[in-house]
Design a protein around this motif. Structure first.
Motif, PDB file in Angstrom:
ATOM      1  N   GLY A  35     -12.260  30.078   7.319  1.00 18.11           N
ATOM      2  CA  GLY A  35     -11.095  29.230   7.070  1.00 18.11           C
ATOM      3  C   GLY A  35      -9.891  30.002   6.567  1.00 18.11           C
ATOM      4  O   GLY A  35      -8.804  29.439   6.423  1.00 18.11           O
ATOM      5  N   GLY A  36     -10.071  31.294   6.266  1.00 21.82           N
ATOM      6  CA  GLY A  36      -8.945  32.122   5.855  1.00 21.82           C
ATOM      7  C   GLY A  36      -8.704  32.119   4.360  1.00 21.82           C
ATOM      8  O   GLY A  36      -9.496  31.607   3.566  1.00 21.82           O
ATOM      9  N   LYS A  37      -7.580  32.719   3.962  1.00 20.14           N
ATOM     10  CA  LYS A  37      -7.273  32.899   2.544  1.00 20.14           C
ATOM     11  C   LYS A  37      -7.067  31.574   1.823  1.00 20.14           C
ATOM     12  O   LYS A  37      -7.396  31.443   0.650  1.00 20.14           O
ATOM     13  N   GLU A  38      -6.483  30.573   2.503  1.00 21.35           N
ATOM     14  CA  GLU A  38      -6.290  29.271   1.861  1.00 21.35           C
ATOM     15  C   GLU A  38      -7.627  28.635   1.516  1.00 21.35           C
ATOM     16  O   GLU A  38      -7.790  28.042   0.447  1.00 21.35           O
ATOM     17  N   ALA A  39      -8.590  28.771   2.416  1.00 20.91           N
ATOM     18  CA  ALA A  39      -9.923  28.226   2.149  1.00 20.91           C
ATOM     19  C   ALA A  39     -10.601  28.987   1.018  1.00 20.91           C
ATOM     20  O   ALA A  39     -11.304  28.393   0.189  1.00 20.91           O
ATOM     21  N   LEU A  40     -10.387  30.304   0.952  1.00 15.83           N
ATOM     22  CA  LEU A  40     -10.945  31.091  -0.143  1.00 15.83           C
ATOM     23  C   LEU A  40     -10.337  30.670  -1.471  1.00 15.83           C
ATOM     24  O   LEU A  40     -11.036  30.520  -2.474  1.00 15.83           O
ATOM     25  N   LEU A  41      -9.014  30.481  -1.475  1.00 14.81           N
ATOM     26  CA  LEU A  41      -8.329  30.006  -2.680  1.00 14.81           C
ATOM     27  C   LEU A  41      -8.901  28.682  -3.154  1.00 14.81           C
ATOM     28  O   LEU A  41      -9.194  28.497  -4.336  1.00 14.81           O
TER      29      LEU A  41
END
Length: 267
Positions: free
Chosen positions: A63-69
């Motif tokens: 999901g990318g960096k937003e999902a990691l955040l």
């Protein structure tokens, strides 16, 4: 006739006074560039093969960096003890994303304090599978680094419908005139039919964050009721308009609201 959403006044003890400082978890989402050899030291792990630091394509959280955040924000929980509340700074965590996407070999590159180090390590170990890194078109094991920062959040109490925050020049404020927060709650909460049928009543206690942009996030029931009352409180909070955030040195800061009570009564 049901009577709902009459928040208790502060002298009734509805809103617990905060006696501790909290922590805002600032997630600096970039990966540490390892300016070392292309291969890391070999580890004993369940995934055979070399562990690399330099690859053609870095691993990516699904999901990318937003999902990691979002994952980190929802899962990091710093203990609010007298010792922990004095801890401010950054924990640098290292880990390996194996070629099957699993995360392992978690360790601390630069620690901050035992509680912060332990919590940062715990959350990284709990991560779901990543998209693995690639070298020459092949999935490989890759060592990564992630800094996680723990910062100050204002102490707050609620008097009438206004937050009073210690250590800031301006406390978070619900938009509108006096009693606007209580009026909003009374007008926007609906007594669930199942709760009315079962005559379920009492207090739902909830905690949540007021973010720097004034939005309400991470509402969590700390003491609740059945028959849809908990869900109704969460629904109301999720659609609540943005607050004016707390300010420290002219900059918005995150606010943690604890022991916020919503009272359901059937008359």
């Amino acid at each position: 006739m049901e009577h709902l959403m009459q928040p208790q006044q502060p002298n009734s003890g509805i809103f617990a006074n905060w006696k501790r400082k909290a922590f805002q978890v600032c997630l600096l989402l970039f990966f540490v560039p390892f300016n070392l050899s292309a291969k890391a030291s070999p580890y004993q792990d369940s995934i055979p093969g070399e562990i690399y630091r330099k690859v053609d394509q870095l691993p990516e959280f699904s999901g990318g960096k937003e999902a990691l955040l979002k994952f980190l924000a929802q899962n990091l929980k710093m203990p609010y003890t007298d010792a922990d509340r004095k801890v401010f700074g950054q924990v640098m965590v290292k880990f390996v994303v194996f070629k099957d996407g699993t995360v392992g070999n978690v360790g601390i590159i630069k620690g901050l304090a035992p509680a912060a180090d332990e919590e940062a390590t715990r959350v990284v170990k709990a991560m779901p599978k990543w998209v693995p890194g690639k070298l020459k078109g092949t999935d490989v094991n890759v060592e990564m680094g992630l800094p996680i920062r723990f910062d100050y959040v204002a102490i707050a109490t609620l008097e009438k419908d206004k937050l009073i925050c210690d250590g800031v020049e301006k406390a978070a404020r619900f938009p509108g005139e006096d009693q606007a927060l209580f009026r909003y709650m009374a007008q926007n909460i609906k007594y669930p039919e199942l709760a009315k049928y079962h005559k379920t009543q009492g207090n739902v206690m909830v905690q949540f964050f007021i973010e720097k942009d004034g939005s309400i996030t991470h509402p969590e029931i700390t003491s609740g009721l059945a028959d849809g009352l908990n869900e109704e409180v969460i629904r109301m909070l999720n659609k609540m308009p943005k607050w004016e955030p707390s300010l420290l040195n002219g900059e918005p800061v995150r606010t943690f609201v604890r022991e916020f009570a919503v009272i359901f009564r059937i008359m």
